[in-house]
Design a protein around this motif. Structure first.
Motif, mmCIF file in Angstrom:
data_model
loop_
_atom_site.group_PDB
_atom_site.id
_atom_site.type_symbol
_atom_site.label_atom_id
_atom_site.label_comp_id
_atom_site.label_asym_id
_atom_site.label_seq_id
_atom_site.Cartn_x
_atom_site.Cartn_y
_atom_site.Cartn_z
ATOM 1 N N PRO A 164 -1.940 4.486 9.096
ATOM 2 C CA PRO A 164 -2.838 5.318 9.922
ATOM 3 C C PRO A 164 -3.812 4.441 10.708
ATOM 4 C CG PRO A 164 -2.646 6.221 7.702
ATOM 5 C CD PRO A 164 -1.970 4.881 7.672
ATOM 6 N N TYR A 165 -3.829 4.628 12.006
ATOM 7 C CA TYR A 165 -4.667 3.804 12.882
ATOM 8 C C TYR A 165 -6.156 4.050 12.603
ATOM 9 C CZ TYR A 165 -6.398 1.684 17.200
ATOM 10 O OH TYR A 165 -7.052 0.902 18.121
ATOM 11 N N GLY A 166 -6.906 2.965 12.439
ATOM 12 C CA GLY A 166 -8.347 3.072 12.227
ATOM 13 C C GLY A 166 -8.765 3.396 10.806
ATOM 14 N N ALA A 167 -7.788 3.508 9.895
ATOM 15 C CA ALA A 167 -8.096 3.901 8.517
ATOM 16 C C ALA A 167 -8.395 2.676 7.649
ATOM 17 C CB ALA A 167 -6.930 4.677 7.921
ATOM 18 N N LYS A 168 -9.089 2.901 6.548
ATOM 19 C CA LYS A 168 -9.302 1.882 5.524
ATOM 20 C C LYS A 168 -8.479 2.285 4.321
ATOM 21 C CE LYS A 168 -12.950 -0.600 3.055
ATOM 22 N NZ LYS A 168 -14.415 -0.727 2.838
ATOM 23 N N LEU A 169 -7.456 1.480 3.993
ATOM 24 C CA LEU A 169 -6.465 1.885 2.994
ATOM 25 C C LEU A 169 -6.594 1.054 1.721
ATOM 26 C CD1 LEU A 169 -3.415 2.058 5.424
ATOM 27 C CD2 LEU A 169 -5.009 3.892 4.837
ATOM 28 N N GLU A 170 -6.230 1.675 0.621
ATOM 29 C CA GLU A 170 -6.228 0.981 -0.666
ATOM 30 C C GLU A 170 -4.976 0.114 -0.788
ATOM 31 O OE1 GLU A 170 -8.467 0.946 -3.126
ATOM 32 O OE2 GLU A 170 -9.844 2.199 -1.946
ATOM 33 N N ILE A 171 -5.159 -1.081 -1.343
ATOM 34 C CA ILE A 171 -4.024 -1.950 -1.653
ATOM 35 C C ILE A 171 -3.496 -1.585 -3.032
ATOM 36 C CG2 ILE A 171 -3.343 -4.315 -2.167
ATOM 37 C CD1 ILE A 171 -5.291 -5.260 -0.063
ATOM 38 N N SER A 215 0.847 -1.188 0.000
ATOM 39 C CA SER A 215 0.000 0.000 0.000
ATOM 40 C C SER A 215 0.882 1.237 0.000
ATOM 41 C CB SER A 215 -0.915 0.020 1.232
ATOM 42 O OG SER A 215 -1.614 1.249 1.305
ATOM 43 N N ASP A 216 0.545 2.187 -0.863
ATOM 44 C CA ASP A 216 1.302 3.441 -0.900
ATOM 45 C C ASP A 216 1.104 4.268 0.357
ATOM 46 O OD1 ASP A 216 2.371 2.874 -3.350
ATOM 47 O OD2 ASP A 216 0.917 4.058 -4.495
ATOM 48 N N ASP A 217 0.150 3.891 1.193
ATOM 49 C CA ASP A 217 -0.099 4.620 2.427
ATOM 50 C C ASP A 217 0.787 4.151 3.583
ATOM 51 O OD1 ASP A 217 -2.216 6.362 1.563
ATOM 52 O OD2 ASP A 217 -3.502 4.596 1.472
ATOM 53 N N ALA A 218 1.636 3.144 3.346
ATOM 54 C CA ALA A 218 2.539 2.679 4.397
ATOM 55 C C ALA A 218 3.622 3.717 4.662
ATOM 56 C CB ALA A 218 3.175 1.360 3.980
ATOM 57 N N ASN A 219 3.994 3.865 5.916
ATOM 58 C CA ASN A 219 5.052 4.779 6.331
ATOM 59 C C ASN A 219 6.204 3.995 6.955
ATOM 60 O OD1 ASN A 219 3.492 7.378 5.933
ATOM 61 N ND2 ASN A 219 2.183 6.364 7.437
ATOM 62 N N ILE A 220 7.410 4.494 6.788
ATOM 63 C CA ILE A 220 8.581 3.943 7.465
ATOM 64 C C ILE A 220 8.968 4.929 8.561
ATOM 65 C CG2 ILE A 220 10.912 3.049 7.260
ATOM 66 C CD1 ILE A 220 8.820 1.515 5.645
ATOM 67 N N VAL A 221 8.904 4.486 9.802
ATOM 68 C CA VAL A 221 9.184 5.342 10.949
ATOM 69 C C VAL A 221 10.464 4.856 11.619
ATOM 70 C CG1 VAL A 221 8.338 6.208 13.162
ATOM 71 C CG2 VAL A 221 6.728 5.750 11.297
ATOM 72 N N SER A 222 11.435 5.736 11.796
ATOM 73 C CA SER A 222 12.700 5.393 12.448
ATOM 74 C C SER A 222 12.705 5.900 13.880
ATOM 75 C CB SER A 222 13.884 6.001 11.683
ATOM 76 O OG SER A 222 13.982 5.453 10.386
#
Length: 349
Positions: free
Chosen positions: A39-46, A18-25
């Motif tokens: 994003p917590y609680g979100a419905k994301l596109e694959i 998903s393009d909505d994935a984030n990488i957090v360091s």
């Protein structure tokens, strides 16, 4: 009679991107950890989706067979839709399945692989039958009649068969390549030492080697620049602790920094082989099994075997699926011939 028999996991892998994935360091003074977040609680596109067969036992068996070795595989599955997909995937793979274990009272292993835009991944794994291999289910005659036993990571209750199979292999003259998993490592070094001592080849990634030896890789400081050295002194200490017997070769992979091998006399370093990265799943299996197979191909040239393994691993990460980008020896050698500047380095003790 088989050239190699593998034992390890078999899973149905579902790849999700998903393009909505984030990488957090998250950084501390002595450590940096990266997390994949949504994003917590979100419905994301694959963005992308695929399903493939995987697992260390399968991935390595398919690779050995693709490299021309007569191969059989020991793995355990249930009697369900996923096991049907696994058996179907072996069509035209030239892997003997007579030693596979199938039971009605267990579920086949299943994994969801969350892939990032960087090509790395987080795996959500249901071990299922993979964690339930019993000694009574293993065909020990097949191990006895094989030249090499390749042990992929065994999890849960399956880890209890390790002692029996490595001792049996040693007593019957079957070479062992041991790719240690976290279940074995977490039992402590004294336990792991008994298993390692029977193996001619031991392969771990740097994090696993650090966990097993309890040796941490120190970062650069103002006074000491470890990164300027050909091999980190703490990595050397890991090698020396892991190499218990004189006949052993120890391999430690280090992600984007390439891979190292140690034979008791010299260290060998091989950088990664450049190429596109779609998914890193299966890269470790391809690397370790190719290294084992290449030792015979190269007349035990450790540096060249690292190169073969790196090229094949690069082929795997260029595609979705742990076995989709596997190369034959001839294809590996062609890529090496096309890249004459790519080489390994020998670092004397």
């Amino acid at each position: 009679m088989f050239d190699v028999i593998t034992i390890g996991s078999a899973t149905m892998d579902v790849f999700v991107e998903s393009d909505d994935a984030n990488i957090v360091s998250v950084c501390r003074k002595d450590k940096k950890t990266e997390f994949m977040s949504y994003p917590y609680g979100a419905k994301l596109e694959i963005t992308d989706f695929d399903s493939q067969v995987g697992g260390g036992g399968i991935n390595t068996a398919v690779n050995f067979a693709n490299l021309g070795l007569k191969t059989s595989a020991i793995f355990k599955v249930g009697n369900d839709i996923y096991s049907k997909g696994i058996f179907k995937s072996f069509e035209n793979k030239n892997v003997d399945l007579s030693n596979a274990i199938q039971r009605d009272d267990v579920s086949t292993g299943f994994s969801i692989i969350l892939t990032s835009f960087e090509g790395d991944r987080t795996v959500l794994a249901h071990r299922g039958a993979n964690a339930l291999i019993q000694k009574s289910e293993i065909n020990f005659d097949a191990i006895k009649n094989s030249t090499l036993l390749y042990i992929a990571p065994l999890n849960g209750e399956s880890n209890k068969v390790l002692d029996d199979i490595v001792n049996f292999a040693k007593e019957n003259g079957t070479f062992v390549c041991f790719n240690a998993g976290t279940t074995s490592i977490k039992k402590g070094f004294n336990y792991l030492k008994k298993i390692i001592s029977t193996a001619q080849i031991v392969v771990m990634n740097k994090d696993e080697a650090s966990m097993a030896t309890e040796i941490q890789i120190r970062p650069d400081t103002r006074d000491e620049k470890f990164s300027d050295q050909l091999i980190h002194p703490d990595l050397k200490e890991m090698f020396k602790k892991l190499r218990i017997s004189d006949y052993q070769v120890i391999v430690i992979t280090d992600g984007g920094n390439g891979a190292y091998a140690y034979d008791g006399n010299n260290y060998y370093h091989c950088p990664i082989f450049d190429g596109p990265v779609v998914s890193t799943l299966g890269a470790g299996d391809a690397f370790a099994s190719t290294f084992c197979a290449a030792l015979q191909r190269t007349n035990r040239n450790l540096g060249k075997s690292l190169m073969y393994a790196s090229v094949n691993s690069a082929g795997v990460v260029s595609q979705f699926g742990a076995t989709q980008g596997l190369l034959t020896f001839e294809e590996i050698e062609k890529r090496l011939a096309d890249n004459p500047k790519y080489h390994y380095v020998v670092i004397e003790e």
